[in-house]
Design a protein around this motif. Structure first.
Motif, PDB file in Angstrom:
ATOM      1  N   ALA A   2       0.820  -1.203   0.000  1.00 40.29           N
ATOM      2  CA  ALA A   2       0.000   0.000   0.000  1.00 40.29           C
ATOM      3  C   ALA A   2       0.857   1.258   0.000  1.00 40.29           C
ATOM      4  CB  ALA A   2      -0.935  -0.006   1.201  1.00 40.29           C
ATOM      5  N   LYS A   6       0.705   4.279  -2.672  1.00 49.16           N
ATOM      6  CA  LYS A   6       0.496   5.658  -2.236  1.00 49.16           C
ATOM      7  C   LYS A   6       1.621   6.551  -2.748  1.00 49.16           C
ATOM      8  CE  LYS A   6      -2.148   4.565   1.891  1.00 49.16           C
ATOM      9  NZ  LYS A   6      -2.187   4.580   3.341  1.00 49.16           N
ATOM     10  N   GLU A  49      -6.525   3.794  -2.887  1.00 51.05           N
ATOM     11  CA  GLU A  49      -5.789   3.384  -1.690  1.00 51.05           C
ATOM     12  C   GLU A  49      -6.478   3.824  -0.411  1.00 51.05           C
ATOM     13  OE1 GLU A  49      -3.244   1.242  -1.583  1.00 51.05           O
ATOM     14  OE2 GLU A  49      -3.605   1.100  -3.730  1.00 51.05           O
ATOM     15  N   LYS A  50      -7.092   5.000  -0.429  1.00 56.57           N
ATOM     16  CA  LYS A  50      -7.835   5.465   0.746  1.00 56.57           C
ATOM     17  C   LYS A  50      -9.042   4.578   1.002  1.00 56.57           C
ATOM     18  CE  LYS A  50      -6.532  10.314   0.879  1.00 56.57           C
ATOM     19  NZ  LYS A  50      -6.997  11.708   0.836  1.00 56.57           N
ATOM     20  N   ASP A  53      -7.819   1.432   2.617  1.00 51.64           N
ATOM     21  CA  ASP A  53      -7.514   1.694   4.020  1.00 51.64           C
ATOM     22  C   ASP A  53      -8.778   1.763   4.881  1.00 51.64           C
ATOM     23  OD1 ASP A  53      -4.825   1.719   3.471  1.00 51.64           O
ATOM     24  OD2 ASP A  53      -4.628   3.899   3.494  1.00 51.64           O
ATOM     25  N   LYS A  56      -9.939  -1.648   5.782  1.00 48.67           N
ATOM     26  CA  LYS A  56      -9.044  -2.402   6.655  1.00 48.67           C
ATOM     27  C   LYS A  56      -9.370  -2.168   8.122  1.00 48.67           C
ATOM     28  CE  LYS A  56      -4.950  -2.686   3.751  1.00 48.67           C
ATOM     29  NZ  LYS A  56      -3.546  -2.261   3.600  1.00 48.67           N
ATOM     30  N   HIS A  57      -9.850  -0.985   8.437  1.00 47.48           N
ATOM     31  CA  HIS A  57     -10.068  -0.632   9.837  1.00 47.48           C
ATOM     32  C   HIS A  57     -11.467  -0.845  10.197  1.00 47.48           C
ATOM     33  CE1 HIS A  57      -6.437   1.648   8.700  1.00 47.48           C
ATOM     34  NE2 HIS A  57      -6.032   1.115   9.842  1.00 47.48           N
TER      35      HIS A  57
END
Length: 57
Positions: A2, A6, A49-50, A53, A56-57
């Motif tokens: 990642a 980025k 990519e955001k 992310d 993922k959380h």
């Protein structure tokens, strides 16, 4: 992985900004357009990519 993506996004955005500014400075519409396209490609990569992310959380 990642972080690589980025970083690529940031590089594409920066190169696009430089090309766009150079095209405007010399009056080359083709270079300006290429710069905008490259910047947009970096923007899209960064948004992807955001999104990754966020999931993922």
């Amino acid at each position: 992985m990642a972080k690589d993506e980025k970083a690529k996004a940031k590089v594409e955005q920066a190169k696009g900004k430089v090309k766009e500014a150079a095209g405007r400075a010399v009056g080359n519409e083709g270079l300006t357009t290429k710069g905008r396209a490259e910047k947009a490609k970096g923007d899209i990569r960064q948004a992807k990519e955001k999104t990754k992310d966020a999931f993922k959380h």
